[in-house]
Write a protein that holds these residues in place. Sequence first.
Motif, PDB file in Angstrom:
ATOM      1  N   ILE A  69      20.296   8.760  19.991  1.00 24.62           N
ATOM      2  CA  ILE A  69      20.459   7.807  18.841  1.00 24.62           C
ATOM      3  C   ILE A  69      19.094   7.183  18.715  1.00 24.62           C
ATOM      4  O   ILE A  69      18.679   6.399  19.614  1.00 24.62           O
ATOM      5  N   PRO A  70      18.476   7.073  17.653  1.00 24.88           N
ATOM      6  CA  PRO A  70      17.170   6.296  17.368  1.00 24.88           C
ATOM      7  C   PRO A  70      17.530   4.920  17.758  1.00 24.88           C
ATOM      8  O   PRO A  70      18.196   4.318  17.381  1.00 24.88           O
ATOM      9  N   LYS A  71      16.260   4.689  18.500  1.00 25.66           N
ATOM     10  CA  LYS A  71      16.328   2.964  18.692  1.00 25.66           C
ATOM     11  C   LYS A  71      16.301   1.965  17.581  1.00 25.66           C
ATOM     12  O   LYS A  71      16.730   0.943  17.551  1.00 25.66           O
ATOM     13  N   ASP A  72      15.289   2.278  16.665  1.00 24.53           N
ATOM     14  CA  ASP A  72      14.833   1.667  15.732  1.00 24.53           C
ATOM     15  C   ASP A  72      14.916   2.388  14.281  1.00 24.53           C
ATOM     16  O   ASP A  72      14.063   2.966  13.816  1.00 24.53           O
ATOM     17  N   ARG A  73      16.113   2.106  13.693  1.00 27.66           N
ATOM     18  CA  ARG A  73      16.389   3.123  12.379  1.00 27.66           C
ATOM     19  C   ARG A  73      15.329   2.555  11.480  1.00 27.66           C
ATOM     20  O   ARG A  73      14.877   3.644  10.534  1.00 27.66           O
ATOM     21  N   GLU A  74      15.086   1.289  11.262  1.00 30.74           N
ATOM     22  CA  GLU A  74      14.331   0.915  10.328  1.00 30.74           C
ATOM     23  C   GLU A  74      12.908   1.203  10.360  1.00 30.74           C
ATOM     24  O   GLU A  74      12.381   1.598   9.661  1.00 30.74           O
ATOM     25  N   ALA A  75      12.295   1.410  11.558  1.00 34.76           N
ATOM     26  CA  ALA A  75      11.029   2.052  12.061  1.00 34.76           C
ATOM     27  C   ALA A  75      11.068   3.443  11.640  1.00 34.76           C
ATOM     28  O   ALA A  75       9.929   4.063  10.827  1.00 34.76           O
ATOM     29  N   LEU A  76      11.976   4.018  11.892  1.00 35.93           N
ATOM     30  CA  LEU A  76      12.148   5.564  11.624  1.00 35.93           C
ATOM     31  C   LEU A  76      12.277   5.772  10.229  1.00 35.93           C
ATOM     32  O   LEU A  76      11.529   6.695   9.389  1.00 35.93           O
ATOM     33  N   SER A  77      12.954   4.951   9.280  1.00 42.72           N
ATOM     34  CA  SER A  77      12.906   4.892   8.065  1.00 42.72           C
ATOM     35  C   SER A  77      11.608   4.745   7.389  1.00 42.72           C
ATOM     36  O   SER A  77      11.337   5.405   6.245  1.00 42.72           O
ATOM     37  N   LYS A  78      11.009   3.838   7.609  1.00 47.49           N
ATOM     38  CA  LYS A  78       9.484   3.510   7.078  1.00 47.49           C
ATOM     39  C   LYS A  78       8.639   4.424   7.420  1.00 47.49           C
ATOM     40  O   LYS A  78       8.029   5.022   6.386  1.00 47.49           O
ATOM     41  N   LYS A  79       8.702   5.235   8.289  1.00 47.67           N
ATOM     42  CA  LYS A  79       7.976   6.400   8.804  1.00 47.67           C
ATOM     43  C   LYS A  79       8.104   7.309   7.708  1.00 47.67           C
ATOM     44  O   LYS A  79       7.332   8.065   7.438  1.00 47.67           O
ATOM     45  N   LEU A  80       9.435   7.743   7.804  1.00 44.51           N
ATOM     46  CA  LEU A  80       9.933   8.865   6.894  1.00 44.51           C
ATOM     47  C   LEU A  80       9.488   8.615   5.382  1.00 44.51           C
ATOM     48  O   LEU A  80       8.887   9.606   4.642  1.00 44.51           O
ATOM     49  N   GLN A  81       9.597   7.419   4.854  1.00 42.30           N
ATOM     50  CA  GLN A  81       9.191   6.978   3.527  1.00 42.30           C
ATOM     51  C   GLN A  81       7.537   7.149   3.260  1.00 42.30           C
ATOM     52  O   GLN A  81       7.116   7.595   2.509  1.00 42.30           O
ATOM     53  N   ASP A  82       6.897   6.837   4.431  1.00 42.71           N
ATOM     54  CA  ASP A  82       5.549   7.121   4.593  1.00 42.71           C
ATOM     55  C   ASP A  82       5.009   8.221   4.341  1.00 42.71           C
ATOM     56  O   ASP A  82       4.399   8.918   3.684  1.00 42.71           O
ATOM     57  N   LYS A  83       5.812   9.257   5.165  1.00 37.77           N
ATOM     58  CA  LYS A  83       5.491  10.630   4.925  1.00 37.77           C
ATOM     59  C   LYS A  83       5.733  11.257   3.788  1.00 37.77           C
ATOM     60  O   LYS A  83       4.931  12.251   3.142  1.00 37.77           O
ATOM     61  N   GLU A  84       6.957  10.912   3.022  1.00 35.67           N
ATOM     62  CA  GLU A  84       7.307  11.411   1.864  1.00 35.67           C
ATOM     63  C   GLU A  84       6.326  11.240   0.748  1.00 35.67           C
ATOM     64  O   GLU A  84       5.944  11.668   0.025  1.00 35.67           O
ATOM     65  N   ARG A  85       5.718   9.822   1.029  1.00 29.49           N
ATOM     66  CA  ARG A  85       4.829   9.239  -0.051  1.00 29.49           C
ATOM     67  C   ARG A  85       3.414   9.977   0.203  1.00 29.49           C
ATOM     68  O   ARG A  85       2.867  10.366  -0.814  1.00 29.49           O
ATOM     69  N   LEU A  86       3.083  10.541   1.252  1.00 29.81           N
ATOM     70  CA  LEU A  86       1.835  11.152   1.653  1.00 29.81           C
ATOM     71  C   LEU A  86       2.096  12.745   0.801  1.00 29.81           C
ATOM     72  O   LEU A  86       1.239  12.948   0.428  1.00 29.81           O
ATOM     73  N   ILE A  87       3.347  13.191   1.102  1.00 28.06           N
ATOM     74  CA  ILE A  87       3.379  14.485   0.365  1.00 28.06           C
ATOM     75  C   ILE A  87       3.514  14.531  -0.893  1.00 28.06           C
ATOM     76  O   ILE A  87       2.713  15.319  -1.630  1.00 28.06           O
ATOM     77  N   HIS A  88       3.884  13.458  -1.480  1.00 25.02           N
ATOM     78  CA  HIS A  88       3.888  13.392  -2.863  1.00 25.02           C
ATOM     79  C   HIS A  88       2.531  13.056  -3.501  1.00 25.02           C
ATOM     80  O   HIS A  88       2.006  13.798  -4.533  1.00 25.02           O
ATOM     81  N   GLN A  89       1.661  12.467  -2.635  1.00 27.61           N
ATOM     82  CA  GLN A  89       0.280  12.470  -3.228  1.00 27.61           C
ATOM     83  C   GLN A  89      -0.556  13.549  -2.820  1.00 27.61           C
ATOM     84  O   GLN A  89      -1.427  13.939  -3.768  1.00 27.61           O
ATOM     85  N   LEU A  90      -0.108  14.378  -1.928  1.00 25.97           N
ATOM     86  CA  LEU A  90      -0.796  15.510  -1.632  1.00 25.97           C
ATOM     87  C   LEU A  90      -0.212  16.745  -2.806  1.00 25.97           C
ATOM     88  O   LEU A  90      -1.205  17.524  -3.225  1.00 25.97           O
ATOM     89  N   GLU A  91       0.890  16.553  -3.022  1.00 20.16           N
ATOM     90  CA  GLU A  91       1.400  17.403  -4.336  1.00 20.16           C
ATOM     91  C   GLU A  91       0.567  17.089  -5.516  1.00 20.16           C
ATOM     92  O   GLU A  91       0.241  17.914  -6.332  1.00 20.16           O
ATOM     93  N   GLU A  92       0.490  15.687  -5.913  1.00 17.86           N
ATOM     94  CA  GLU A  92      -0.415  15.401  -7.085  1.00 17.86           C
ATOM     95  C   GLU A  92      -1.731  16.225  -6.929  1.00 17.86           C
ATOM     96  O   GLU A  92      -2.270  16.645  -7.998  1.00 17.86           O
ATOM     97  N   GLU A  93      -2.465  15.797  -5.623  1.00 13.97           N
ATOM     98  CA  GLU A  93      -3.706  16.345  -5.707  1.00 13.97           C
ATOM     99  C   GLU A  93      -3.800  17.779  -5.814  1.00 13.97           C
ATOM    100  O   GLU A  93      -4.767  18.434  -6.580  1.00 13.97           O
ATOM    101  N   ILE A  94      -3.116  18.422  -5.223  1.00 16.10           N
ATOM    102  CA  ILE A  94      -2.987  20.044  -5.488  1.00 16.10           C
ATOM    103  C   ILE A  94      -2.489  20.457  -6.977  1.00 16.10           C
ATOM    104  O   ILE A  94      -3.262  21.216  -7.331  1.00 16.10           O
ATOM    105  N   SER A  95      -1.869  19.755  -7.551  1.00 18.27           N
ATOM    106  CA  SER A  95      -1.586  20.055  -9.034  1.00 18.27           C
ATOM    107  C   SER A  95      -2.872  19.838  -9.909  1.00 18.27           C
ATOM    108  O   SER A  95      -3.334  20.477 -10.652  1.00 18.27           O
ATOM    109  N   ASP A  96      -3.530  18.489  -9.664  1.00 14.33           N
ATOM    110  CA  ASP A  96      -5.021  18.364 -10.218  1.00 14.33           C
ATOM    111  C   ASP A  96      -5.933  19.430 -10.009  1.00 14.33           C
ATOM    112  O   ASP A  96      -6.630  19.827 -10.859  1.00 14.33           O
ATOM    113  N   LEU A  97      -5.943  19.796  -8.584  1.00  8.79           N
ATOM    114  CA  LEU A  97      -6.955  20.697  -8.275  1.00  8.79           C
ATOM    115  C   LEU A  97      -6.588  22.192  -8.946  1.00  8.79           C
ATOM    116  O   LEU A  97      -7.550  23.051  -9.514  1.00  8.79           O
ATOM    117  N   MET A  98      -5.372  22.508  -8.948  1.00 13.70           N
ATOM    118  CA  MET A  98      -4.813  23.828  -9.820  1.00 13.70           C
ATOM    119  C   MET A  98      -5.373  23.652 -11.119  1.00 13.70           C
ATOM    120  O   MET A  98      -5.858  24.622 -11.807  1.00 13.70           O
TER     121      MET A  98
END
Length: 112
Positions: A69-98
């Motif tokens: 069981i994760p000890k700190d769900r809020e920290a894990l949730s924030k980390k997940l949101q940060d990673k999803e935000r980064l993926i979204h930014q990268l997808e936008e950059e890839i689209s612009d490059l394409m």
Amino acid sequence: MEIGYKLLLLRKKFNYSQEYIAENIGISQSTYSRLESDRTILKGYLLKRFCDFYNIPLSYFLLDTNYIIPKDREALSKKLQDKERLIHQLEEEISDLMNEVNILKSKLFTET
């Protein structure tokens, strides 16, 4: 391992009070205390509430497994949101490059 003991382990792991959990589950603190000490049988609808509250599978309570069981769900949730935000930014950059590549290709083929 008894369900009450598993409730105790969860509560200690997250450093919650009995009052806090009882309030979030929708029961009295005395009822929670009896559940944790296995003096009251945990009904199915309450078991579901505990699973939802801790975001864990039902199998944690029903099987003898060492579910982590994760000890700190809020920290894990924030980390997940940060990673999803980064993926979204990268997808936008890839689209612009394409788009730039397509523009360059069209210029290349129209200028010959």
